[in-house]
Write a protein that holds these residues in place. Structure first.
Motif, short mmCIF file in Angstrom:
data_model
loop_
_atom_site.label_atom_id
_atom_site.label_comp_id
_atom_site.label_asym_id
_atom_site.label_seq_id
_atom_site.Cartn_x
_atom_site.Cartn_y
_atom_site.Cartn_z
N SER A 110 -3.77 -14.68 -12.60
CA SER A 110 -2.53 -15.15 -13.23
C SER A 110 -2.51 -14.74 -14.69
CB SER A 110 -2.39 -16.67 -13.11
OG SER A 110 -3.38 -17.33 -13.88
N LEU A 111 -1.29 -14.63 -15.21
CA LEU A 111 -1.06 -14.25 -16.59
C LEU A 111 0.07 -15.12 -17.13
CD1 LEU A 111 -1.34 -12.25 -19.00
CD2 LEU A 111 0.21 -10.71 -17.78
N GLN A 112 -0.25 -15.97 -18.10
CA GLN A 112 0.74 -16.93 -18.60
C GLN A 112 0.71 -17.00 -20.12
OE1 GLN A 112 -0.40 -20.57 -16.57
NE2 GLN A 112 1.11 -20.21 -14.95
N GLN B 17 -2.77 -16.11 -21.70
CA GLN B 17 -3.90 -16.68 -20.99
C GLN B 17 -4.04 -15.98 -19.64
OE1 GLN B 17 -5.21 -19.36 -22.70
NE2 GLN B 17 -6.91 -19.90 -21.35
N LEU B 18 -5.21 -15.42 -19.37
CA LEU B 18 -5.47 -14.75 -18.10
C LEU B 18 -6.54 -15.52 -17.33
CD1 LEU B 18 -5.17 -12.29 -20.46
CD2 LEU B 18 -5.18 -10.93 -18.37
N GLN B 19 -6.25 -15.81 -16.08
CA GLN B 19 -7.23 -16.41 -15.18
C GLN B 19 -7.66 -15.34 -14.18
OE1 GLN B 19 -8.35 -19.36 -15.91
NE2 GLN B 19 -6.77 -19.74 -17.47
N GLN C 187 -8.27 -14.90 -23.26
CA GLN C 187 -7.12 -15.15 -24.11
C GLN C 187 -6.91 -13.92 -24.99
OE1 GLN C 187 -7.02 -17.95 -27.71
NE2 GLN C 187 -6.27 -19.27 -26.06
N ALA C 188 -5.67 -13.45 -25.10
CA ALA C 188 -5.39 -12.25 -25.88
C ALA C 188 -4.03 -12.35 -26.55
CB ALA C 188 -5.43 -11.02 -24.99
N ARG D 66 6.90 -9.32 -12.27
CA ARG D 66 6.85 -10.77 -12.45
C ARG D 66 7.18 -11.16 -13.89
NH1 ARG D 66 1.23 -12.93 -10.69
NH2 ARG D 66 1.92 -11.94 -8.75
N HIS D 67 6.94 -10.24 -14.83
CA HIS D 67 7.19 -10.52 -16.24
C HIS D 67 8.32 -9.66 -16.81
CE1 HIS D 67 3.83 -13.30 -16.79
NE2 HIS D 67 3.18 -12.53 -15.95
#
Length: 385
Positions: A123-125, A132-134, A146-147, A163-164
């Motif tokens: 995921s990317l949120q 935040q990347l999980q 985190q970037a 998605r984005h």
């Protein structure tokens, strides 16, 4: 679980992701490069690349080059050949993606990139002013990163781009079957394109060290090619058994209109590159050149954006439209006409005295489709009517 912070995370270590990671690190940006695969890894790809891409890198790409092509041969049903000598000095290279991608990662790592293979992003949120990347690591453990910015470079199967709001919401795909054959090569400096055996598409045969990279692709319509039937004719023409080689089915995410390649509003700080950005040539299936160009241009834009230039990422979208998209818009129009009437297209397009040289110049990066498109389309449409 606390996230590991960095300036930029690049998701995907293919040609586009490796190029982006290297150029970011060269500019002093802290980069983490992720890929779900262990490296080096095989990747279905013809491997054709314009030698002009060397100008994008300060290091020699030669160690990743398998063969140098100096002529291209076009055929219709394995006959009626036309041969074009490529312009310039070594204008077209053949690479193996397992070698090229690993080499770019090696250069990126030497420049300071933190490369983490075997990591699958889940995921990317957005979280405040960071992303935040999980992810799941190679041992199955959960990872969190985190970037400030993220480069989406996860290939034709990308689940993150649309998605984005990046690239087309509904990508258009070409169906392909790639074949790698280990054997003696008859003409080691000749690339072949065969247009008559595949409905709505073509075959390619590229020589490399110790064999061939061969492929079958369909570019319009919904029916995939009968690759086995096509290969049973194509392979013997190269002196090979009809069932030779290891075969992999795939899809190419081809160019299908101008779309934003950078995030806006709540998606600010995102860019998409390479196949994930749907940049593959819709006529000749060239994907390496736009992958490398977009990776380099994205890195330039992100470094400027991180340094405080608020319009830099929008500039990346604009620059890719000018450098690549405008030509591909014409390439799409040519493909839509050519692949519906391929026999006419071959006779009126490929077999015209100047046509092979024009295609060779397009493959070498010396010319764009816009330079030939209007004449080609008018000729084909007139003949159809």
């Amino acid at each position: 679980m606390n996230a590991t912070p960095t300036d930029v995370v690049v998701v995907g270590a293919g040609a586009a992701g490796g190029a982006a990671a290297f150029h970011l690190a060269q500019r002093g940006v802290k980069v983490v490069l992720l890929d779900r695969a262990a490296f080096p890894r095989p990747k279905p790809c013809g491997g054709g690349m314009a030698a002009s891409m060397q100008a994008l890198f300060p290091f020699d790409l030669g160690p990743a080059v398998d063969a140098v092509i100096d002529q291209v041969r076009f055929t219709w049903c394995l006959g009626d050949p036309v041969t074009a000598v490529l312009p310039g000095d070594a204008p077209f290279w053949i690479v193996r993606r397992s070698v090229l991608d690993a080499y770019l990662v090696e250069q990126a790592t030497a420049a300071g990139v933190d490369f983490q293979p075997g990591v699958a992003v889940q995921s990317l949120q957005r979280s405040g002013d960071h992303w935040q990347l999980q992810a799941i690591g190679p041992t199955g453990a959960a990872l969190s990163l985190q970037a400030r910015a993220v480069v989406i470079a996860d290939g034709s199967g990308s689940q993150l781009a649309a998605r984005h709001g990046l690239g087309p919401a509904r990508p258009r795909f070409a169906d392909t079957v790639s074949v790698e054959v280990e054997c003696a090569v008859r003409e080691p400096s000749t690339a072949r394109f065969e247009f008559g055996l595949v409905r709505h598409g073509f075959c390619w045969s590229f020589p490399r060290q110790g064999g061939y990279s061969i492929g079958v692709g369909t570019f319009i319509g919904r029916d995939p090619a009968d690759a086995d039937a096509v290969l049973s004719q194509l392979l013997p023409s190269l002196g090979l058994s009809p069932d030779a080689g290891e075969r992999r089915a795939g899809q190419l995410r081809i160019w299908d209109g101008h779309h934003p390649l950078h995030g806006q509003g709540e998606n600010s700080g995102l860019v998409v590159v390479g196949d994930a950005a749907s940049l593959c040539d819709p006529f000749l299936a060239e994907g390496l050149r736009p992958a490398l160009i977009s990776g380099c241009r994205a890195a330039e834009a992100i470094a400027a954006w991180l340094a405080g230039e608020p319009t830099a990422l929008a500039g990346y979208t604009s620059r890719m439209r000018a450098e690549w998209g405008e030509s591909m818009a014409w390439g799409k129009r040519i493909a839509q006409v050519f692949y519906r009437v391929p026999r006419v297209g071959y006779q009126l397009g490929i077999k015209r005295p100047t046509a092979p040289q024009r295609i060779a110049q397009i493959l070498s990066g010396e010319m764009g489709y816009g330079d030939i498109a209007q004449r080609v389309i008018r000729r084909l449409l007139f003949q159809r009517s």
